[in-house]
Write a protein that holds these residues in place. Structure first.
Motif, mmCIF file in Angstrom:
data_model
loop_
_atom_site.group_PDB
_atom_site.id
_atom_site.type_symbol
_atom_site.label_atom_id
_atom_site.label_comp_id
_atom_site.label_asym_id
_atom_site.label_seq_id
_atom_site.Cartn_x
_atom_site.Cartn_y
_atom_site.Cartn_z
ATOM 1 N N VAL A 12 0.884 -1.171 0.000
ATOM 2 C CA VAL A 12 0.000 0.000 0.000
ATOM 3 C C VAL A 12 0.919 1.218 0.000
ATOM 4 O O VAL A 12 1.631 1.465 0.966
ATOM 5 C CB VAL A 12 -0.887 0.010 1.267
ATOM 6 C CG1 VAL A 12 -1.735 1.270 1.322
ATOM 7 C CG2 VAL A 12 -1.761 -1.237 1.324
ATOM 8 N N ASN A 18 -2.818 6.809 -4.073
ATOM 9 C CA ASN A 18 -2.502 5.593 -3.322
ATOM 10 C C ASN A 18 -2.747 4.357 -4.199
ATOM 11 O O ASN A 18 -3.805 4.190 -4.779
ATOM 12 C CB ASN A 18 -3.416 5.527 -2.087
ATOM 13 C CG ASN A 18 -3.224 4.252 -1.283
ATOM 14 O OD1 ASN A 18 -2.132 3.687 -1.271
ATOM 15 N ND2 ASN A 18 -4.278 3.814 -0.615
ATOM 16 N N ILE A 20 -2.542 0.026 -4.489
ATOM 17 C CA ILE A 20 -2.472 -1.256 -3.778
ATOM 18 C C ILE A 20 -1.852 -2.242 -4.763
ATOM 19 O O ILE A 20 -2.460 -2.584 -5.781
ATOM 20 C CB ILE A 20 -3.884 -1.751 -3.372
ATOM 21 C CG1 ILE A 20 -4.716 -0.637 -2.712
ATOM 22 C CG2 ILE A 20 -3.778 -2.981 -2.467
ATOM 23 C CD1 ILE A 20 -4.213 -0.101 -1.416
ATOM 24 N N MET A 58 3.016 -1.274 4.370
ATOM 25 C CA MET A 58 2.624 0.131 4.192
ATOM 26 C C MET A 58 3.554 1.058 4.963
ATOM 27 O O MET A 58 4.355 0.595 5.780
ATOM 28 C CB MET A 58 1.154 0.348 4.559
ATOM 29 C CG MET A 58 0.780 0.079 5.999
ATOM 30 S SD MET A 58 -1.005 0.301 6.269
ATOM 31 C CE MET A 58 -1.179 2.090 6.087
ATOM 32 N N GLU A 386 -7.708 -0.050 -4.379
ATOM 33 C CA GLU A 386 -7.672 1.386 -4.091
ATOM 34 C C GLU A 386 -9.032 1.899 -3.600
ATOM 35 O O GLU A 386 -9.103 2.806 -2.775
ATOM 36 C CB GLU A 386 -7.242 2.185 -5.343
ATOM 37 C CG GLU A 386 -5.769 2.031 -5.704
ATOM 38 C CD GLU A 386 -5.441 0.732 -6.453
ATOM 39 O OE1 GLU A 386 -6.380 -0.060 -6.731
ATOM 40 O OE2 GLU A 386 -4.260 0.516 -6.749
ATOM 41 N N PHE A 389 -9.623 0.345 0.209
ATOM 42 C CA PHE A 389 -8.558 0.362 1.218
ATOM 43 C C PHE A 389 -8.958 1.051 2.524
ATOM 44 O O PHE A 389 -8.663 0.550 3.614
ATOM 45 C CB PHE A 389 -7.282 1.010 0.661
ATOM 46 C CG PHE A 389 -6.246 1.192 1.725
ATOM 47 C CD1 PHE A 389 -5.622 0.098 2.300
ATOM 48 C CD2 PHE A 389 -5.929 2.457 2.211
ATOM 49 C CE1 PHE A 389 -4.696 0.247 3.322
ATOM 50 C CE2 PHE A 389 -5.015 2.623 3.230
ATOM 51 C CZ PHE A 389 -4.398 1.516 3.788
#
Ligand SMILES: [Zn+2]
Length: 442
Positions: A12, A18, A20, A58, A386, A389
């Motif tokens: 992530v 952002n 994934i 992450m 995305e 999340f």
């Protein structure tokens, strides 16, 4: 510190857009992320490989407002019960902070920084008070920060509440630490100028602090309108709102942090936005102290950068953001407002705040960014992408266990085992000894 490969995880990235990335590897070298690619595609040998299968990878979490000194109070039952926030300070926190010595400051910080590693919090903005441990308390905390290996911004909360001698020493502690911190060039340590709150600072003290802060071009970390009493005091004594008063002395700005802002007016929100001053929202603390709920959405709408702190209630940031979400819904009397905005205080805004204070860029998994990352045990029961999340973070990852924590490419914990040069049980035993003695003095 050699090269490190985090292998075969669900990555992530956070940051703008952002992403994934399932079945991906993250390579780190020299303290930074050097590449992110599909599993098995990165060439070369790595000094260490950590298997991230069944895990979310992450960026490490950031805490925008913390009090490392408060750890040794856990379970202390001697404080009188308090009718309001001022009494909470008088009956508990100010009584406690006056009794802390240098070793208490060190062990208090050490214990909770180890907990931070266990919860994947890799950067913290601390706000410290210990009038009987001046000078030197910030160095004691810095020692704990270095030994644990996280990043931290430290400051001493200057206040007139303990008299002019302590106020002078508090100011000197800030100045001395800012100087030492700059000279040390340690990218894990940063310094701000700490101020307690408007209601314990005279005009003269605030003026002196502002002058010194300007000379050093440093930001101020200050409690702002946490309870209504701060506003009442400010209007009664100075004929100004708290944010106006701080603005008058020039302590607002992009490198400052205004913690709480529970009781600020629309005009004060505009002032915070105009000066670019970030706010640290601390919902669990505000609920615990029954001071109210900050109007985060109104501040965000006006362009205030609102981040998330814990005010020492926890070092578990996904737990804090979950609490932020629940209290938002309760305050708005709506179960469906402010979801993305609330999550963004932790996931986006805290990184923007931190990147004003540390030389390495943090808060995103991206080439050239600090290798500050966490591996969380997580097999998603629903599609993780995305679009989903934030739901996974609030309702799944916040309940999951952190397996591995890396700061600046250095592995601080792997497979839930600490890899720092400290024996956690021994540190805890020392902390218990210190708290017993501290509670005697309390
Ligand atoms: Zn605080």
């Amino acid at each position: 510190m050699g090269s490190l490969l985090i292998s075969n995880g669900t990555v992530v990235t956070l940051g703008k857009g952002n992403r994934i990335l399932h079945v991906h590897d993250v390579a780190c070298e020299g303290g930074v992320i050097t590449a992110i690619a599909p599993h098995g595609k990165l060439p070369g040998e790595f000094d260490r490989v950590i298997d991230a299968s069944g895990k979310v990878v992450m960026p490490g979490f950031i805490n925008a407002h913390m009090h490392l000194y408060s750890t040794l109070v856990r379970g202390l039952g001697k404080a009188k019960s308090s009718a309001d926030f001022t009494q909470v300070l008088e009956n508990l926190w100010w009584r406690l902070d006056r009794k802390l010595d240098l070793e208490d400051c060190y062990y208090s910080a050490l214990m909770v920084l180890i907990e931070a590693v266990r919860h994947g919090t890799t950067t913290l903005f601390d706000h410290h008070a210990s009038p009987s441990a001046l000078p030197g308390c910030l160095d004691a905390i810095a020692r704990a920060v270095r030994e644990v290996g996280v990043r931290a911004s430290l400051c001493y909360e200057l206040s007139d509440r303990d008299g002019p001698e302590v106020a002078r020493a508090g100011s000197e502690e800030n100045v001395a630490f800012i100087g030492r911190c700059r000279a040390a060039k340690d990218d894990r340590l940063s310094a701000m100028f700490g101020l307690h709150a408007s209601f314990t600072l005279s005009d003269a003290t605030l003026e002196r602090a502002a002058t010194v802060g300007r000379e050093l071009s440093v930001g101020f970390h200050v409690h702002v309108a946490e309870a209504t009493s701060d506003q009442e005091h400010c209007q009664r004594e100075f004929g100004l709102r708290v944010v106006e008063r701080l603005g008058k002395f020039g302590v607002l700005g992009a490198r400052s942090i205004a913690a709480h802002c529970v009781h600020v007016s629309a005009r004060e929100m505009e002032l915070l936005a105009e000066t670019g001053t970030p706010v640290a929202h601390n919902p669990q603390s505000n609920m615990n102290n029954a001071v109210g709920v900050a109007d985060v959405l109104a501040m965000l709408r006006r362009g205030v950068l609102v981040g998330l702190g814990t005010d020492a209630m926890t070092v578990n940031m996904p737990e804090e953001v979950r609490a932020a979400l629940f209290v938002r819904h309760l305050a708005e009397k709506s179960p469906s407002v402010g979801f993305a905005e609330t999550l963004s205080t932790l996931l986006v805004n805290n990184a923007r705040i931190a990147n004003r204070h540390f030389p390495m860029r943090v808060g995103e998994l991206r080439d050239g960014y600090a290798a500050d990352l966490v591996l969380i045990d997580y097999e998603p029961p629903t599609p993780l992408d995305e679009g989903t999340f934030l739901g996974h973070l609030a309702f799944g990852l916040s309940q999951a266990v952190v397996d591995t924590t890396v700061v600046g490419g250095r592995v601080l914990m792997a497979g839930k085992r600490l890899e720092i040069d400290l024996d956690e049980a021994e540190v805890a035993a020392r902390a218990r000894e210190r708290s017993r003695a501290l509670w005697e003095r309390f």
